[in-house]
Design a protein around this motif. Structure first.
Motif, PDB file in Angstrom:
ATOM      1  N   PRO A  11      -3.872 -55.634 -13.230  1.00 29.85           N
ATOM      2  CA  PRO A  11      -3.832 -54.245 -13.685  1.00 29.85           C
ATOM      3  C   PRO A  11      -3.951 -53.268 -12.512  1.00 29.85           C
ATOM      4  CG  PRO A  11      -5.442 -55.539 -14.918  1.00 29.85           C
ATOM      5  CD  PRO A  11      -5.071 -56.333 -13.715  1.00 29.85           C
ATOM      6  N   TRP A  12      -3.249 -52.151 -12.619  1.00 27.55           N
ATOM      7  CA  TRP A  12      -3.422 -51.092 -11.623  1.00 27.55           C
ATOM      8  C   TRP A  12      -4.508 -50.137 -12.111  1.00 27.55           C
ATOM      9  CZ3 TRP A  12      -1.500 -45.833 -12.140  1.00 27.55           C
ATOM     10  CH2 TRP A  12      -0.809 -45.577 -13.316  1.00 27.55           C
ATOM     11  N   SER A  13      -4.934 -49.201 -11.284  1.00 30.36           N
ATOM     12  CA  SER A  13      -6.162 -48.442 -11.515  1.00 30.36           C
ATOM     13  C   SER A  13      -6.178 -47.690 -12.844  1.00 30.36           C
ATOM     14  CB  SER A  13      -6.399 -47.464 -10.360  1.00 30.36           C
ATOM     15  OG  SER A  13      -5.290 -46.603 -10.186  1.00 30.36           O
ATOM     16  N   ARG A  14      -5.099 -46.967 -13.194  1.00 28.58           N
ATOM     17  CA  ARG A  14      -5.120 -46.204 -14.434  1.00 28.58           C
ATOM     18  C   ARG A  14      -4.999 -47.124 -15.653  1.00 28.58           C
ATOM     19  NH1 ARG A  14      -5.093 -40.946 -14.530  1.00 28.58           N
ATOM     20  NH2 ARG A  14      -6.539 -41.522 -16.202  1.00 28.58           N
ATOM     21  N   GLN A  15      -4.364 -48.265 -15.471  1.00 33.54           N
ATOM     22  CA  GLN A  15      -4.327 -49.251 -16.538  1.00 33.54           C
ATOM     23  C   GLN A  15      -5.739 -49.765 -16.812  1.00 33.54           C
ATOM     24  OE1 GLN A  15      -1.733 -52.566 -15.680  1.00 33.54           O
ATOM     25  NE2 GLN A  15      -1.253 -52.912 -17.847  1.00 33.54           N
ATOM     26  N   ARG A  16      -6.500 -49.972 -15.757  1.00 36.63           N
ATOM     27  CA  ARG A  16      -7.898 -50.386 -15.921  1.00 36.63           C
ATOM     28  C   ARG A  16      -8.706 -49.323 -16.663  1.00 36.63           C
ATOM     29  NH1 ARG A  16      -9.726 -54.696 -12.888  1.00 36.63           N
ATOM     30  NH2 ARG A  16      -8.182 -55.578 -11.452  1.00 36.63           N
ATOM     31  N   ASP A  17      -8.393 -48.050 -16.408  1.00 32.62           N
ATOM     32  CA  ASP A  17      -9.094 -46.971 -17.112  1.00 32.62           C
ATOM     33  C   ASP A  17      -8.854 -47.062 -18.616  1.00 32.62           C
ATOM     34  OD1 ASP A  17      -9.979 -45.989 -14.701  1.00 32.62           O
ATOM     35  OD2 ASP A  17      -8.453 -44.425 -14.541  1.00 32.62           O
ATOM     36  N   ILE A  18      -7.611 -47.357 -19.007  1.00 29.80           N
ATOM     37  CA  ILE A  18      -7.296 -47.492 -20.430  1.00 29.80           C
ATOM     38  C   ILE A  18      -8.017 -48.696 -21.011  1.00 29.80           C
ATOM     39  CG2 ILE A  18      -5.472 -47.889 -22.122  1.00 29.80           C
ATOM     40  CD1 ILE A  18      -3.549 -46.466 -20.204  1.00 29.80           C
ATOM     41  N   PHE A  19      -7.954 -49.828 -20.320  1.00 34.88           N
ATOM     42  CA  PHE A  19      -8.637 -51.030 -20.796  1.00 34.88           C
ATOM     43  C   PHE A  19     -10.121 -50.765 -21.021  1.00 34.88           C
ATOM     44  CE2 PHE A  19      -5.392 -54.018 -18.568  1.00 34.88           C
ATOM     45  CZ  PHE A  19      -4.553 -53.927 -19.664  1.00 34.88           C
ATOM     46  N   THR A  49       3.861 -50.124 -22.236  1.00 32.59           N
ATOM     47  CA  THR A  49       4.189 -51.294 -23.058  1.00 32.59           C
ATOM     48  C   THR A  49       3.366 -52.512 -22.653  1.00 32.59           C
ATOM     49  OG1 THR A  49       6.445 -50.496 -23.423  1.00 32.59           O
ATOM     50  CG2 THR A  49       6.051 -52.843 -23.739  1.00 32.59           C
ATOM     51  N   ASN A  50       3.256 -52.752 -21.356  1.00 31.57           N
ATOM     52  CA  ASN A  50       2.465 -53.881 -20.874  1.00 31.57           C
ATOM     53  C   ASN A  50       0.995 -53.710 -21.245  1.00 31.57           C
ATOM     54  OD1 ASN A  50       0.726 -54.942 -18.250  1.00 31.57           O
ATOM     55  ND2 ASN A  50       2.336 -56.367 -18.897  1.00 31.57           N
ATOM     56  N   THR A  51       0.504 -52.491 -21.163  1.00 33.08           N
ATOM     57  CA  THR A  51      -0.892 -52.218 -21.504  1.00 33.08           C
ATOM     58  C   THR A  51      -1.172 -52.529 -22.968  1.00 33.08           C
ATOM     59  OG1 THR A  51      -1.036 -50.480 -19.817  1.00 33.08           O
ATOM     60  CG2 THR A  51      -2.657 -50.416 -21.595  1.00 33.08           C
ATOM     61  N   ILE A  52      -0.285 -52.091 -23.854  1.00 32.72           N
ATOM     62  CA  ILE A  52      -0.463 -52.322 -25.283  1.00 32.72           C
ATOM     63  C   ILE A  52      -0.427 -53.820 -25.593  1.00 32.72           C
ATOM     64  CG2 ILE A  52       0.599 -51.989 -27.548  1.00 32.72           C
ATOM     65  CD1 ILE A  52       1.510 -49.222 -26.577  1.00 32.72           C
ATOM     66  N   ALA A  53       0.519 -54.538 -25.010  1.00 28.82           N
ATOM     67  CA  ALA A  53       0.627 -55.978 -25.269  1.00 28.82           C
ATOM     68  C   ALA A  53      -0.605 -56.723 -24.770  1.00 28.82           C
ATOM     69  CB  ALA A  53       1.892 -56.525 -24.624  1.00 28.82           C
ATOM     70  N   CYS A  54      -1.105 -56.342 -23.595  1.00 27.62           N
ATOM     71  CA  CYS A  54      -2.332 -56.976 -23.076  1.00 27.62           C
ATOM     72  C   CYS A  54      -3.514 -56.728 -24.010  1.00 27.62           C
ATOM     73  CB  CYS A  54      -2.654 -56.425 -21.686  1.00 27.62           C
ATOM     74  SG  CYS A  54      -1.604 -57.024 -20.354  1.00 27.62           S
ATOM     75  N   LEU A  55      -3.644 -55.498 -24.488  1.00 23.75           N
ATOM     76  CA  LEU A  55      -4.758 -55.168 -25.386  1.00 23.75           C
ATOM     77  C   LEU A  55      -4.672 -55.960 -26.686  1.00 23.75           C
ATOM     78  CD1 LEU A  55      -4.976 -51.301 -24.874  1.00 23.75           C
ATOM     79  CD2 LEU A  55      -6.767 -52.962 -24.331  1.00 23.75           C
ATOM     80  N   VAL A 102      -9.294 -43.745 -28.922  1.00 22.51           N
ATOM     81  CA  VAL A 102      -8.773 -43.476 -27.577  1.00 22.51           C
ATOM     82  C   VAL A 102      -7.337 -42.969 -27.701  1.00 22.51           C
ATOM     83  CG1 VAL A 102      -8.242 -44.434 -25.299  1.00 22.51           C
ATOM     84  CG2 VAL A 102     -10.209 -45.298 -26.601  1.00 22.51           C
ATOM     85  N   ALA A 103      -7.046 -41.850 -27.066  1.00 22.49           N
ATOM     86  CA  ALA A 103      -5.690 -41.287 -27.053  1.00 22.49           C
ATOM     87  C   ALA A 103      -5.241 -41.120 -25.606  1.00 22.49           C
ATOM     88  CB  ALA A 103      -5.656 -39.944 -27.779  1.00 22.49           C
ATOM     89  N   THR A 104      -4.080 -41.672 -25.287  1.00 22.62           N
ATOM     90  CA  THR A 104      -3.549 -41.608 -23.924  1.00 22.62           C
ATOM     91  C   THR A 104      -2.204 -40.902 -23.935  1.00 22.62           C
ATOM     92  OG1 THR A 104      -4.633 -43.700 -23.343  1.00 22.62           O
ATOM     93  CG2 THR A 104      -2.827 -42.955 -21.922  1.00 22.62           C
ATOM     94  N   ARG A 105      -2.106 -39.800 -23.216  1.00 22.53           N
ATOM     95  CA  ARG A 105      -0.813 -39.131 -23.022  1.00 22.53           C
ATOM     96  C   ARG A 105      -0.373 -39.366 -21.580  1.00 22.53           C
ATOM     97  NH1 ARG A 105      -1.490 -33.792 -20.530  1.00 22.53           N
ATOM     98  NH2 ARG A 105      -3.665 -33.104 -20.652  1.00 22.53           N
ATOM     99  N   SER A 106       0.920 -39.569 -21.414  1.00 28.73           N
ATOM    100  CA  SER A 106       1.389 -39.922 -20.077  1.00 28.73           C
ATOM    101  C   SER A 106       2.836 -39.518 -19.894  1.00 28.73           C
ATOM    102  CB  SER A 106       1.250 -41.439 -19.856  1.00 28.73           C
ATOM    103  OG  SER A 106       2.159 -42.132 -20.704  1.00 28.73           O
ATOM    104  N   GLY A 107       3.263 -39.512 -18.632  1.00 28.58           N
ATOM    105  CA  GLY A 107       4.672 -39.413 -18.321  1.00 28.58           C
ATOM    106  C   GLY A 107       5.342 -40.755 -18.546  1.00 28.58           C
ATOM    107  N   HIS A 108       6.608 -40.821 -18.185  1.00 23.92           N
ATOM    108  CA  HIS A 108       7.342 -42.074 -18.357  1.00 23.92           C
ATOM    109  C   HIS A 108       7.007 -43.048 -17.226  1.00 23.92           C
ATOM    110  CE1 HIS A 108      10.797 -40.482 -21.099  1.00 23.92           C
ATOM    111  NE2 HIS A 108       9.617 -40.052 -21.486  1.00 23.92           N
TER     112      HIS A 108
END
Length: 496
Positions: free
Chosen positions: A27-35, A55-61, A44-50
């Motif tokens: 995981p990269w740093s902001r992905q770790r923040d979501i996890f 997708t990878n984050t959701i599948a991992c979770l 938890v609500a995450t808004r982001s750019g493209h």
């Protein structure tokens, strides 16, 4: 060697550790923040750019949750119909298949069958929003349930309320989206609902490929950010949504700004070097006019309209207008016709004419650029604006055309594509149908090749004209109709 119980305890509240040690994902740093947020907060609500790895984050979770909790359920859902089928489920399947140790369970080849662990009553369920009712969302029975909502900016309030009630005892909701809408519960989560939701904001420029943290294929790179800035401007709503991960400002979301219109009206009349072409928007009701917009070169010529005519009468009126404006009898201009509804009748009367080249345009079909626009109509409106920015002019005294062009508003769908408000929505605000604006867009579209051609007659005509340019006088006479038998297709048939 740690026991299974020790490993489960190790991973239960550490999805980043599970992703790395079990799924082989770094995981990269902001992905770790979501996890970390999903492990520690129930909303938890995450808004982001493209291109930030959503997708990878959701599948991992999803896999982390179902593998570390007894009798657990995961509900995957998305407001974009194809997201589950083509993006989310294939990513979950890949992670499950390539895990460092077999995860077990019965994994369906597509999202309809889900992922189930029958011996322990655990599973991942995928539910399309358009096929779901609130009772289905509320009917997921489990002491540990996780709702993962993708493209949540357009997720219906009724389904969220159902999921909310079902997580009252020991459940979590994690929502992810590009911030495409300035209303609804996802927007409220970052405004009035901040005390209820734990919120995360990720700018595409935080991608590890942009910061140098690590190289992750598929995530945003500086080149993509620069291209987006050049194409739309760093102050544009598009850059705000796609790169910054910010909600657009509602007042900015107009296709043709007042500033651009002032620039257009301040120009001298455009050049008339170039082909004559027309856009025809046929009135859908008795009150709406049929509007014909002629354009030559970079200049829009005065628009004309007619009311209360049948299809054959409108076709005859168009031919009279063409004869008045063409430079010679040999000039055969294009007439782009919106063929939805009554426009089809006009096209049927014009498509065999030797005076015009009738082009059918179905504005409800898929656009050429499906990454930017939802439908052809949306693409045409933005092509019209681009034509004006690039030096086109319109009649300075046509107040209705100016009003139509500056009135059109747009929003974004769940994938960040432009969606221009409907004709009926514009009509309610303008108190008239925006036929002049639609005719204008039809006239200037396709200068870059975007018209939606739907009839083989056009291709056959191209072949015939190309042949005519190099044919003998005898053959040219035949192609010009001097030797045909009255059948408009007979020449094309003879040419094979």
């Amino acid at each position: 060697m740690p026991s299974p119980t020790e490993l489960l305890n190790r991973w239960r509240n550490e999805p980043a550790l599970f992703a790395e040690e079990v799924l082989g994902v770094r995981p990269w740093s902001r992905q770790r923040d979501i996890f970390s947020a999903v492990a520690r907060h129930t909303r938890v609500a995450t808004r982001s750019g493209h291109k930030v790895g959503k997708t990878n984050t959701i599948a991992c979770l999803a896999l982390w949750w179902v593998c570390t909790r007894p009798r657990s359920r995961v509900v995957l859902s998305s407001t974009v119909g194809e997201q589950l089928k083509n993006i989310l489920w294939p990513e979950l399947t890949r992670l499950h298949r390539d895990a460092r140790a077999p995860l077990g369970g019965k994994l369906s080849a597509d999202y309809h069958g889900g992922l189930w662990f029958p011996e322990s009553d655990r599973g991942v369920v995928a539910m399309k929003v358009e096929d779901s009712k609130p009772e289905a969302f509320a009917g997921i029975s489990s002491p540990h349930v996780l709702y993962l909502l993708d493209e949540a900016s357009g997720f219906p309030d009724s389904l969220l309320e159902a999921a909310w009630g079902n997580t009252a005892s020991n459940g979590t909701i994690a929502a992810f989206s590009n911030p495409t809408r300035t209303s609804g519960w996802f927007f409220d989560a970052f405004n009035d609902g901040r005390g209820i939701w734990h919120t995360i904001h990720i700018d595409s420029r935080e991608s590890p490929n942009c910061t140098g943290e690590m190289d992750v294929p598929g995530l945003a790179r500086p080149e993509w950010v620069a291209e987006t800035a050049r194409a739309f401007g760093e102050d544009s709503p598009t850059f705000a949504v796609r790169v910054k991960g910010d909600f657009p400002k509602a007042g900015d979301c107009v296709v043709v700004s007042l500033g651009l219109m002032q620039t257009v009206l301040g120009r001298p009349p455009g050049s008339t070097d170039g082909a004559l072409r027309f856009g025809l928007d046929v009135g859908r009701t008795g009150d709406d006019p049929s509007v014909l917009c002629p354009v030559r070169g970079r200049r829009t010529l005065p628009l004309t309209e007619v009311r209360g005519r049948e299809g054959d009468e409108v076709a005859g009126w168009v031919l009279n207008q063409v004869r008045d404006l063409r430079q010679s009898e040999r000039e055969r201009p294009e007439v782009r016709i919106d063929v939805i509804g009554v426009g089809a009748s006009v096209y049927d009367h014009l498509k065999h004419s030797r005076e015009v080249r009738a082009i059918p345009v179905n504005v409800s079909t898929s656009p050429r650029d499906g990454e930017k626009y939802l439908r052809t109509r949306d693409e045409l409106w933005f092509e019209g604006a681009a034509w004006l920015r690039e030096g086109g002019t319109i009649p300075a005294d046509d107040r209705e055309l100016q009003g139509d062009l500056t009135a059109a508003r747009y929003s974004f769908d769940g994938r960040g594509r432009y969606v221009v408000e409907s004709k009926d929505e514009m009509k309610r605000r303008l108190k008239r149908s925006p036929n002049r604006g639609d005719a204008f867009n039809l006239a200037v579209c396709g200068v870059g090749g975007s018209a939606s051609y739907e009839d083989a007659d056009d291709l056959l005509g191209d072949i015939a004209r190309a042949f005519s340019a190099s044919a003998s006088p005898h053959d040219r006479a035949e192609l010009d109709g001097e030797r045909d038998d009255g059948d408009p297709f007979s020449i094309t048939r003879r040419r094979g």
